[in-house]
Design a protein around this motif. Structure first.
Motif, mmCIF file in Angstrom:
data_model
loop_
_atom_site.group_PDB
_atom_site.id
_atom_site.type_symbol
_atom_site.label_atom_id
_atom_site.label_comp_id
_atom_site.label_asym_id
_atom_site.label_seq_id
_atom_site.Cartn_x
_atom_site.Cartn_y
_atom_site.Cartn_z
ATOM 1 N N TRP A 23 5.935 -13.799 6.810
ATOM 2 C CA TRP A 23 6.657 -13.680 5.546
ATOM 3 C C TRP A 23 8.014 -14.385 5.621
ATOM 4 O O TRP A 23 8.365 -15.164 4.737
ATOM 5 C CB TRP A 23 6.821 -12.200 5.189
ATOM 6 N N GLY A 208 1.965 1.675 -3.414
ATOM 7 C CA GLY A 208 0.973 0.696 -3.762
ATOM 8 C C GLY A 208 -0.020 1.327 -4.721
ATOM 9 O O GLY A 208 -0.014 2.552 -4.944
ATOM 10 N N TYR A 232 7.366 -6.664 -4.931
ATOM 11 C CA TYR A 232 5.920 -6.866 -4.784
ATOM 12 C C TYR A 232 5.540 -8.222 -4.198
ATOM 13 O O TYR A 232 4.370 -8.462 -3.907
ATOM 14 C CB TYR A 232 5.220 -6.690 -6.138
ATOM 15 N N GLU A 233 6.495 -9.133 -4.028
ATOM 16 C CA GLU A 233 6.187 -10.450 -3.458
ATOM 17 C C GLU A 233 6.722 -10.579 -2.038
ATOM 18 O O GLU A 233 7.827 -10.110 -1.752
ATOM 19 C CB GLU A 233 6.798 -11.568 -4.329
ATOM 20 N N GLU A 235 2.668 -10.921 -2.385
ATOM 21 C CA GLU A 235 1.687 -9.869 -2.659
ATOM 22 C C GLU A 235 0.743 -9.620 -1.482
ATOM 23 O O GLU A 235 0.285 -8.495 -1.283
ATOM 24 C CB GLU A 235 0.915 -10.195 -3.930
ATOM 25 N N TRP A 236 0.462 -10.658 -0.694
ATOM 26 C CA TRP A 236 -0.436 -10.463 0.455
ATOM 27 C C TRP A 236 0.173 -9.493 1.467
ATOM 28 O O TRP A 236 -0.549 -8.809 2.200
ATOM 29 C CB TRP A 236 -0.759 -11.794 1.132
ATOM 30 N N HIS A 239 1.233 -5.636 -1.056
ATOM 31 C CA HIS A 239 0.348 -5.006 -2.025
ATOM 32 C C HIS A 239 -0.004 -3.553 -1.683
ATOM 33 O O HIS A 239 -0.214 -2.737 -2.576
ATOM 34 C CB HIS A 239 -0.940 -5.824 -2.180
ATOM 35 N N HIS A 242 3.639 -1.549 -2.478
ATOM 36 C CA HIS A 242 4.384 -1.725 -3.726
ATOM 37 C C HIS A 242 3.457 -2.272 -4.801
ATOM 38 O O HIS A 242 2.822 -3.306 -4.599
ATOM 39 C CB HIS A 242 5.561 -2.690 -3.550
ATOM 40 N N THR A 244 2.391 -4.227 -8.184
ATOM 41 C CA THR A 244 2.860 -5.301 -9.050
ATOM 42 C C THR A 244 3.120 -4.709 -10.438
ATOM 43 O O THR A 244 2.688 -3.591 -10.741
ATOM 44 C CB THR A 244 1.804 -6.396 -9.164
ATOM 45 N N GLU A 247 -0.144 -3.725 -11.965
ATOM 46 C CA GLU A 247 -0.687 -2.529 -11.315
ATOM 47 C C GLU A 247 0.078 -1.278 -11.747
ATOM 48 O O GLU A 247 -0.510 -0.196 -11.867
ATOM 49 C CB GLU A 247 -0.628 -2.683 -9.795
ATOM 50 N N ASP A 273 10.449 -11.347 -5.110
ATOM 51 C CA ASP A 273 10.530 -11.374 -6.568
ATOM 52 C C ASP A 273 11.954 -11.084 -7.023
ATOM 53 O O ASP A 273 12.688 -10.334 -6.374
ATOM 54 C CB ASP A 273 9.554 -10.367 -7.183
ATOM 55 N N ARG A 281 7.375 -10.130 -16.203
ATOM 56 C CA ARG A 281 5.949 -9.970 -15.912
ATOM 57 C C ARG A 281 5.434 -8.647 -16.493
ATOM 58 O O ARG A 281 4.325 -8.591 -17.025
ATOM 59 C CB ARG A 281 5.732 -10.030 -14.394
#
Length: 307
Positions: A23, A208, A232-233, A235-236, A239, A242, A244, A247, A273, A281
């Motif tokens: 990351w 999540g 949330y970013e 996302e991989w 997720h 947290h 999105t 979601e 994000d 979003r």
């Protein structure tokens, strides 16, 4: 040996050290040129005297002042100017000295952006009798810092105060404050209700997306949901711990609430994000969802919502 806590279905939401490195190496610097607006007409005098009306005031991030059934409550109170190397992007909606007398403090989990010890100690100094409702396993930390007036709760335990029931409910997350205390305390959210309540409040904490939202909706009649939408970013990586924004909308539908108040954005850059990306979003997907008989109430910092 201290107990280690886990999620429903044993879902792990804790990334590996290799994931963290991946990351950080792929991290993109983004310009944060948007501030969540401050409320221009804050209801400070009302909040300081109110013991009869239900109100929800967004202080910022995941901190709310909730007034219900004659009680003044704070969720995850954080008045920190810095969160690690991340400087606070907006001033808190109220200064500590502008708060009414606080009766209860609800702590969802032990991460630093939800449990800020200097803030807790200041609140205790203002009211030595304030009661901390905390997740199971967190008592050791409270005792170490002489915050002795607490009650530990397991999932679906409840605390009764006046005519109000405060239920500790599941979330999908994890916790750590030191290298050696990973998941040694639990995490969750809170449902605030009284008997035959049509104005109940659900504070989701950090989570999540998971089947627990539907389970909470089946157990409780929820009116207003305070739902996280940020951090949330990528996302991989995020997720499992947290949601999105979309979601968060699905979780809101799962719990069957009538009013959605977004939180967990705008105060600190905890992930990739930005505050504007998160709220934009959310609004885009809310319009696409074409939800009926429900309301999205996006609060300004320091704004008070009366349900």
């Amino acid at each position: 040996m201290r107990q280690r806590f886990s999620n429903l279905d044993e879902v792990t939401s804790l990334g590996t050290f290799k994931d963290v490195l991946k990351w950080q190496r792929s991290k993109q610097k983004k310009v944060v040129d948007y501030e969540v607006p401050q409320c221009e007409k804050k209801k400070i005098a009302f909040l300081q005297s109110n013991r009869t009306e239900q109100s929800i005031t967004w202080i910022g991030h995941s901190t709310f002042l909730i007034q219900k059934e004659g009680l003044n409550m704070l969720t995850d109170p954080v008045w920190a100017n810095w969160m690690g190397v991340a400087k606070r992007l907006t001033e808190p909606g109220l200064r500590l000295e502008e708060l009414p007398d606080i009766d209860l403090i609800l702590i969802s989990h032990a991460h630093y952006d939800h449990l800020h010890l200097p803030t807790l100690k200041k609140l205790k100094k203002r009211n030595p009798n304030v009661l901390f409702l905390i997740p199971e396993g967190l008592g050791y930390l409270m005792k170490r810092h002489r915050l002795h007036n607490f009650k530990e709760l397991s999932w679906y335990d409840k605390h009764e105060a006046n005519t109000l029931e405060i239920h500790f409910v599941p979330a999908q997350h994890w916790t750590r404050r030191m290298l050696w205390d990973t998941n040694t305390s639990h995490w969750g959210g809170f449902v605030l209700q009284k008997e035959s309540d049509t104005q109940s409040i659900y504070y989701a904490g950090d989570s999540g997306y998971f089947r627990g939202f539907q389970e909470i909706g089946e157990r409780f009649n929820i009116h207003t949901a305070l739902m996280p939408i940020g951090a949330y970013e990528p996302e991989w990586f995020m997720h499992a711990s947290h949601v999105t924004p979309e979601e968060a909308i699905q979780a809101f539908c799962d719990v069957g609430a009538k009013v959605f108040i977004p939180m967990h954005y705008g105060a600190y850059m905890l992930a990739d994000d930005t505050p504007k990306e998160a709220i934009d979003r959310l609004h885009v997907h809310w319009q696409q969802a074409e939800l009926k008989n429900v309301e999205l109430k996006t609060l300004a910092i320091g704004e008070t919502f009366k349900s």
